[in-house]
Design an enzyme around this catalytic site. Structure first.
Site: not given
Ligand code: F6P
Length: 554
Positions: A212, A218, A273-274, A359, A390, A518
Site C-alpha cells: 500500500k 522488507e 492493510g489487514r 494489530e 498433540h 522500524k
Molecule cells: O505492520 C505494519 C504494516 O503497515 C501493516 O499494517 C501492513 O499490512 C504492512 O505493514 C505492509 O504495509 P504495506 O502494504 O504498505 O507494505
C-alpha cells in the site's frame, strides 16, 4: 463530536456495572448443570448466517448474561458505530480516515462517498482491471521475455499485503487453476528468497509487488532482489515490465521502481492493510482461483456485512462473538484467544487473524487519546487440529489459564480418505466437549479403580487426572470451505474485531506501535557494519551489535 472522537468510558456504563455483579453471581456456574437444567440450551445459544453455523452454547453464560452483554453493546452505541463504519465516517480518528473495506465487496449500483466522491465506480473499475489481467495470464496471452506464458506468480508483500491473500489462496486450493502456481515472498530473510527462487524460472515468473505504501523495507528489498535475480537469469531491463506489476496507493514510488503505469493496480488510503485482501491486494488470490471465485469470496463477505449491519444484536454473529470475547477478557481475566481450525486448508487462518485482531485492537488509548479504562485486544494464537491436540491442548485442559477457544470445522472434506474426516470432525467436537465436561475427582478415582489399581495408587494418581472442565468454546461449522463461505468467515472476524474496538472506544484502524521498531532498526543496521564506533547504545543492544561485528569483521 462523533462517538469516535469522544468515546464513552465503557466501565462507567450501567451495563458494565451490572455485568460485574453478574460475574460474581456466576462464580459457581457450571456448563454441565446448565445443559442438564435446560434442554433448549443448544438451540437457544446457536445461530446460522451466511452459510456458517455458530454453536456458542458451551460458554460461561446464561440468557441473562447474553442480555446484559447486548445491553452493554447498546449503551456503547455500537449500532451508530456500525453505521459509521459502513457510511465511510472517519472512524480511524488518529489518521482522520474512513475504514471502507466493506465498500470493496458492495455490488455495482451501490454508492459510497469518500470526501463527497462515490468510490464505487473506481472499485469496480479495478475489479475489471484484475479480471483482464488474470484472464491474460490464465489464457497464456501474457508472455515473458522469452515469449513463454506465465507459470508462476510471486506475491512480494508483508503483513496485510501477504497474510490475507495467503490465507485465502491456501484455504481455497481446491479451487486453484492448477496451471498457475502462486507463491508468497514476505520476510527479508535471504533464505526465504533463496528457497523460493530455486523453484522458479525467470522467463515464466510474474512478480506482484504488493505494498500500500510502497515503502515497506522488507517488500522493497525483496522486490530489488527479485529484479536482480530476474536480470541474472537472462531477463532484460527492456522486458522487465512483463515480469513486474504492482498493487499500491503510491503510484509514484512504483513507477520509480520501474513498473509501467498500466501495470500498477491502485490501493486506497481508506482501506487498512489487514482489511485489504478484498482489493487488488487480493490479486494473487484471483491468479490462483480465478476471478469468478474471487467474486464469490466478495459476495460471501458482503452477505456477512449485511448480516452485521442489520441483524438484532442477540441474533448477530459478529456482535455475539465480540461480546463473548469482552465477557472473558474484561470479566474473567482471559488474556488470549485460541483459534483452532480443524481443516488442512484453513491451517493458517490463525496467522491472518493474529494481524487482524492484534494489530487492530492491541491499543492502550481511546480514540481521543485518553488511556483505556480496561483490558483491550487479546493475544490470538492456535493452529490446526488434530495437530494441536498433540502439542498445546494439554494446557487448554489442565493449565491454570482461562483460554476461550474458537473451533472451526467443515462437515464435508474435499478429499475423503477412508473415515479420516469422521475422525477429524469427532476430534473437533470431543475437544470442545472435554473442555466443557472435564473429569471430576470422583470420575478419575472410579476410572482408576476400574483398572484395578489399589487405593494408594488411586489416591496418588487421581489428582493428576482431574480435568477442571467448564472451559468455554465456540464451534463454527460450515458445509465445506467454499469461496463464499470463506468470505463470510473472514468478514465475521473483521466485524467481531471492529465491534470490540467500538465497545472499548479504541481505534481498530491505525498501527502507530509498529513505527518505533522500524526507526530504531535503521540505526542498528547502520551500526552493524560501520567502521566508526559511533555513540554507545544501551548495553544489551551494544553488546549484541559487537557480537555481530566481531563475526563479520574483515
Ligand atoms: O505492520 C505494519 C504494516 O503497515 C501493516 O499494517 C501492513 O499490512 C504492512 O505493514 C505492509 O504495509 P504495506 O502494504 O504498505 O507494505
Amino acid at each position: 463530536m462523533a462517538y469516535y472522537q469522544q468515546p464513552l468510558d465503557v466501565t462507567a456504563l450501567p451495563a458494565w456495572q451490572a455485568l460485574q455483579g453478574h460475574r460474581a453471581d456466576l462464580q459457581d456456574f457450571s456448563m454441565r448443570e446448565a445443559f442438564n437444567a435446560d434442554s433448549q440450551r443448544f438451540e437457544q445459544l446457536s445461530l446460522s448466517s451466511c452459510g456458517l453455523f455458530l454453536d456458542y452454547s458451551k460458554n460461561l453464560i446464561t440468557y441473562e448474561t447474553r442480555d446484559l452483554l447486548v445491553q452493554l453493546a447498546r449503551e456503547c452505541g455500537l449500532q451508530p458505530a456500525i453505521d459509521a463504519l459502513f457510511d465511510g465516517k472517519p472512524i480511524n480518528a488518529s489518521e482522520d480516515r474512513p475504514a471502507l473495506h466493506t465498500a470493496l465487496r458492495r455490488p455495482i449500483g451501490d454508492q459510497v462517498l469518500v470526501d463527497g466522491v462515490d468510490v464505487m465506480p473506481e472499485v469496480h473499475r479495478v475489479l475489471h482491471q484484475m479480471t483482464e489481467l488474470v484472464g491474460r495470464v490464465h489464457d497464456g496471452l501474457w508472455r515473458g521475455y522469452s515469449e513463454k506464458p506465465i507459470t508462476d506468480v510471486v506475491n512480494i508483500g508483508i503483513g496485510g499485503s501477504f497474510l490475507g491473500p495467503q490465507l485465502v489462496s491456501e484455504a481455497l486450493l481446491p479451487f486453484a487453476q492448477r496451471g498457475v502456481r502462486c507463491h508468497y515472498l514476505a520476510n527479508i530473510d535471504g533464505s526465504s528468497f533463496h528457497e523460493l527462487a530455486a523453484k522458479l524460472r525467470a522467463e515464466t515468473t510474474l512478480f506482484i509487488v504488493s505494498s500500500k505504501s510502497f515503502s515497506t523495507l522488507e517488500t522493497l528489498k525483496n522486490a530489488q532482489a527479485a529484479r536482480r535475480w530476474y536480470l541474472a537469469q537472462g531477463g532484460t531491463e527492456a522486458e522487465l515490465y512483463r515480469h513486474f506489476i504492482a498493487v499500491s496507493s503510491n503510484r509514484e514510488a512504483a513507477v520509480a521502481f520501474g513498473i509501467h503505469e498500466e501495470n500498477i493496480l491502485p490501493m486506497w488510503d481508506w482501506v487498512g492493510g489487514r482489511y485489504s485482501l478484498w482489493s487488488a491486494i487480493g490479486l494473487p488470490i484471483a491468479m490462483s482461483i480465478g476471478m469468478s471465485n474471487f467474486k464469490e469470496l466478495l459476495s460471501g463477505a458482503y452477505n456477512m456485512d449485511e448480516h452485521f449491519r442489520s441483524a438484532p444484536f442477540e441474533q448477530n454473529m459478529p456482535v455475539l462473538m465480540a461480546l463473548l470475547g469482552i465477557w472473558y477478557g474484561n470479566f474473567w481475566g482471559a488474556q488470549t484467544q485460541a483459534i483452532l481450525p480443524y481443516d488442512h486448508y484453513l491451517r493458517n487462518i490463525t496467522k491472518h487473524l493474529q494481524q487482524l485482531d492484534m494489530e487492530s485492537n492491541g491499543k492502550r488509548v481511546l480514540q481521543d487519546g485518553r488511556p483505556v479504562p480496561c483490558a483491550t485486544g487479546p493475544v490470538i494464537w492456535g493452529g490446526v487440529g488434530c495437530n494441536g491436540q498433540h502439542a498445546y491442548h494439554q494446557l487448554l485442559h489442565q493449565g491454570t489459564a482461562l483460554i476461550p477457544a474458537d473451533f472451526i470445522v467443515p462437515v464435508v472434506s474435499y478429499n475423503p480418505v477412508a473415515d479420516h474426516h469422521q475422525w477429524l470432525y469427532a476430534n473437533c467436537l470431543s475437544q470442545s466437549q472435554a473442555l466443557m465436561l472435564g473429569k471430576t475427582q470422583a470420575e478419575a478415582e472410579a476410572e482408576l479403580r476400574a483398572k484395578g489399581l489399589d487405593e494408594d495408587e488411586v489416591q496418588r494418581l487421581a489428582p493428576h487426572k482431574v480435568i477442571p472442565g467448564n472451559r468455554p468454546s465456540n464451534t463454527l461449522v460450515m458445509e465445506r470451505v467454499s469461496p463464499r463461505r470463506l468470505g463470510a468467515l473472514v468478514a465475521l472476524y473483521e466485524h467481531k474485531v471492529f465491534a470490540q474496538s467500538a465497545i472499548w472506544g479504541i481505534n481498530a484502524f491505525d498501527q502507530w506501535g509498529v513505527e518505533l521498531g522500524k526507526e530504531l532498526g535503521k540505526n542498528v543496521y547502520s551500526r552493524l557494519l560501520s567502521s566508526e564506533p559511533g555513540p554507545a547504545e544501551d548495553p544489551s543492544t551494544q553488546g549484541l551489535i559487537d557480537f555481530f561485528r566481531a563475526r563479520h569483521r574483515g
